[in-house]
Design a protein around this motif. Structure first.
Motif, PDB file in Angstrom:
ATOM      1  N   ILE A  14      38.988  39.165  14.447  1.00  0.00           N
ATOM      2  CA  ILE A  14      37.573  39.342  14.791  1.00  0.00           C
ATOM      3  C   ILE A  14      36.718  38.421  13.948  1.00  0.00           C
ATOM      4  O   ILE A  14      35.794  37.768  14.447  1.00  0.00           O
ATOM      5  CB  ILE A  14      37.148  40.821  14.602  1.00  0.00           C
ATOM      6  N   PHE A  15      37.017  38.326  12.651  1.00  0.00           N
ATOM      7  CA  PHE A  15      36.260  37.452  11.763  1.00  0.00           C
ATOM      8  C   PHE A  15      36.389  35.987  12.172  1.00  0.00           C
ATOM      9  O   PHE A  15      35.382  35.273  12.259  1.00  0.00           O
ATOM     10  CB  PHE A  15      36.732  37.646  10.313  1.00  0.00           C
ATOM     11  N   ILE A  16      37.608  35.528  12.444  1.00  0.00           N
ATOM     12  CA  ILE A  16      37.827  34.122  12.797  1.00  0.00           C
ATOM     13  C   ILE A  16      37.108  33.773  14.096  1.00  0.00           C
ATOM     14  O   ILE A  16      36.411  32.752  14.183  1.00  0.00           O
ATOM     15  CB  ILE A  16      39.343  33.819  12.909  1.00  0.00           C
ATOM     16  N   PHE A  17      37.258  34.615  15.117  1.00  0.00           N
ATOM     17  CA  PHE A  17      36.604  34.330  16.392  1.00  0.00           C
ATOM     18  C   PHE A  17      35.086  34.433  16.276  1.00  0.00           C
ATOM     19  O   PHE A  17      34.357  33.719  16.977  1.00  0.00           O
ATOM     20  CB  PHE A  17      37.141  35.240  17.495  1.00  0.00           C
ATOM     21  N   SER A  18      34.581  35.289  15.399  1.00  0.00           N
ATOM     22  CA  SER A  18      33.135  35.377  15.187  1.00  0.00           C
ATOM     23  C   SER A  18      32.591  34.116  14.519  1.00  0.00           C
ATOM     24  O   SER A  18      31.496  33.655  14.858  1.00  0.00           O
ATOM     25  CB  SER A  18      32.797  36.597  14.338  1.00  0.00           C
ATOM     26  N   VAL A  19      33.354  33.557  13.603  1.00  0.00           N
ATOM     27  CA  VAL A  19      32.942  32.303  12.967  1.00  0.00           C
ATOM     28  C   VAL A  19      32.896  31.181  14.004  1.00  0.00           C
ATOM     29  O   VAL A  19      31.952  30.379  14.025  1.00  0.00           O
ATOM     30  CB  VAL A  19      33.887  31.947  11.797  1.00  0.00           C
ATOM     31  N   ILE A  20      33.886  31.131  14.887  1.00  0.00           N
ATOM     32  CA  ILE A  20      33.894  30.133  15.956  1.00  0.00           C
ATOM     33  C   ILE A  20      32.695  30.335  16.869  1.00  0.00           C
ATOM     34  O   ILE A  20      32.041  29.364  17.285  1.00  0.00           O
ATOM     35  CB  ILE A  20      35.219  30.195  16.739  1.00  0.00           C
ATOM     36  N   GLN A  21      32.366  31.593  17.175  1.00  0.00           N
ATOM     37  CA  GLN A  21      31.235  31.907  18.048  1.00  0.00           C
ATOM     38  C   GLN A  21      29.927  31.433  17.416  1.00  0.00           C
ATOM     39  O   GLN A  21      29.097  30.819  18.084  1.00  0.00           O
ATOM     40  CB  GLN A  21      31.194  33.420  18.300  1.00  0.00           C
ATOM     41  N   ILE A  22      29.738  31.708  16.150  1.00  0.00           N
ATOM     42  CA  ILE A  22      28.518  31.283  15.463  1.00  0.00           C
ATOM     43  C   ILE A  22      28.436  29.760  15.411  1.00  0.00           C
ATOM     44  O   ILE A  22      27.358  29.179  15.598  1.00  0.00           O
ATOM     45  CB  ILE A  22      28.457  31.902  14.053  1.00  0.00           C
ATOM     46  N   PHE A  23      29.568  29.096  15.180  1.00  0.00           N
ATOM     47  CA  PHE A  23      29.589  27.631  15.157  1.00  0.00           C
ATOM     48  C   PHE A  23      29.168  27.064  16.521  1.00  0.00           C
ATOM     49  O   PHE A  23      28.357  26.135  16.586  1.00  0.00           O
ATOM     50  CB  PHE A  23      30.990  27.144  14.779  1.00  0.00           C
ATOM     51  N   CYS A  24      29.696  27.628  17.604  1.00  0.00           N
ATOM     52  CA  CYS A  24      29.339  27.150  18.940  1.00  0.00           C
ATOM     53  C   CYS A  24      27.863  27.387  19.247  1.00  0.00           C
ATOM     54  O   CYS A  24      27.202  26.535  19.845  1.00  0.00           O
ATOM     55  CB  CYS A  24      30.203  27.819  20.002  1.00  0.00           C
ATOM     56  N   LEU A  25      27.340  28.534  18.834  1.00  0.00           N
ATOM     57  CA  LEU A  25      25.919  28.809  19.060  1.00  0.00           C
ATOM     58  C   LEU A  25      25.037  27.853  18.255  1.00  0.00           C
ATOM     59  O   LEU A  25      23.981  27.422  18.743  1.00  0.00           O
ATOM     60  CB  LEU A  25      25.601  30.257  18.711  1.00  0.00           C
ATOM     61  N   ASN A  26      25.457  27.506  17.050  1.00  0.00           N
ATOM     62  CA  ASN A  26      24.702  26.528  16.255  1.00  0.00           C
ATOM     63  C   ASN A  26      24.720  25.153  16.905  1.00  0.00           C
ATOM     64  O   ASN A  26      23.690  24.466  16.941  1.00  0.00           O
ATOM     65  CB  ASN A  26      25.257  26.447  14.838  1.00  0.00           C
ATOM     66  N   ILE A  27      25.873  24.737  17.429  1.00  0.00           N
ATOM     67  CA  ILE A  27      25.959  23.444  18.117  1.00  0.00           C
ATOM     68  C   ILE A  27      25.071  23.452  19.355  1.00  0.00           C
ATOM     69  O   ILE A  27      24.370  22.468  19.646  1.00  0.00           O
ATOM     70  CB  ILE A  27      27.425  23.125  18.486  1.00  0.00           C
ATOM     71  N   HIS A  28      25.065  24.563  20.091  1.00  0.00           N
ATOM     72  CA  HIS A  28      24.212  24.706  21.275  1.00  0.00           C
ATOM     73  C   HIS A  28      22.744  24.549  20.891  1.00  0.00           C
ATOM     74  O   HIS A  28      21.985  23.839  21.553  1.00  0.00           O
ATOM     75  CB  HIS A  28      24.461  26.066  21.920  1.00  0.00           C
ATOM     76  N   PHE A  29      22.357  25.213  19.810  1.00  0.00           N
ATOM     77  CA  PHE A  29      20.978  25.134  19.339  1.00  0.00           C
ATOM     78  C   PHE A  29      20.620  23.718  18.887  1.00  0.00           C
ATOM     79  O   PHE A  29      19.533  23.216  19.196  1.00  0.00           O
ATOM     80  CB  PHE A  29      20.770  26.126  18.188  1.00  0.00           C
ATOM     81  N   ILE A  30      21.516  23.055  18.181  1.00  0.00           N
ATOM     82  CA  ILE A  30      21.250  21.699  17.694  1.00  0.00           C
ATOM     83  C   ILE A  30      21.111  20.716  18.859  1.00  0.00           C
ATOM     84  O   ILE A  30      20.198  19.884  18.887  1.00  0.00           O
ATOM     85  CB  ILE A  30      22.355  21.254  16.714  1.00  0.00           C
TER      86      ILE A  30
END
Length: 82
Positions: A14-30
């Motif tokens: 759950i932690f690893i996939f959540s980190v990936i999710q946050i990374f993707c959302l940050n890239i989307h925002f950028i």
């Protein structure tokens, strides 16, 4: 609260996939900020390179979100059954 090995493994995933999710959302925002468009239309998504990247990131976050949901369900089931 003592966790067994399967519960620890589920929490770690759950932690690893959540980190990936946050990374993707940050890239989307950028990407949205750099292109100056936070309201993506279908025409813009299909006609530009940024739109194609946004669509791929959205697909990754959707699949990743489903995986996180399933691991949370698995973790809750493991907690209830033990």
């Amino acid at each position: 609260m003592k966790l067994n090995e399967k519960e620890k493994d589920a929490l770690f995933k759950i932690f690893i996939f959540s980190v990936i999710q946050i990374f993707c959302l940050n890239i989307h925002f950028i990407i949205s900020a750099l292109s100056g468009d936070f309201n993506w239309t279908v025409e813009r998504l299909t006609s530009s390179f940024e739109g194609m990247v946004i669509q791929i990131i959205d697909l990754i976050t959707l699949i990743n979100g489903i995986i996180i949901f399933l691991y949370i369900l698995i973790f809750i089931i493991l907690l209830v059954t033990s």
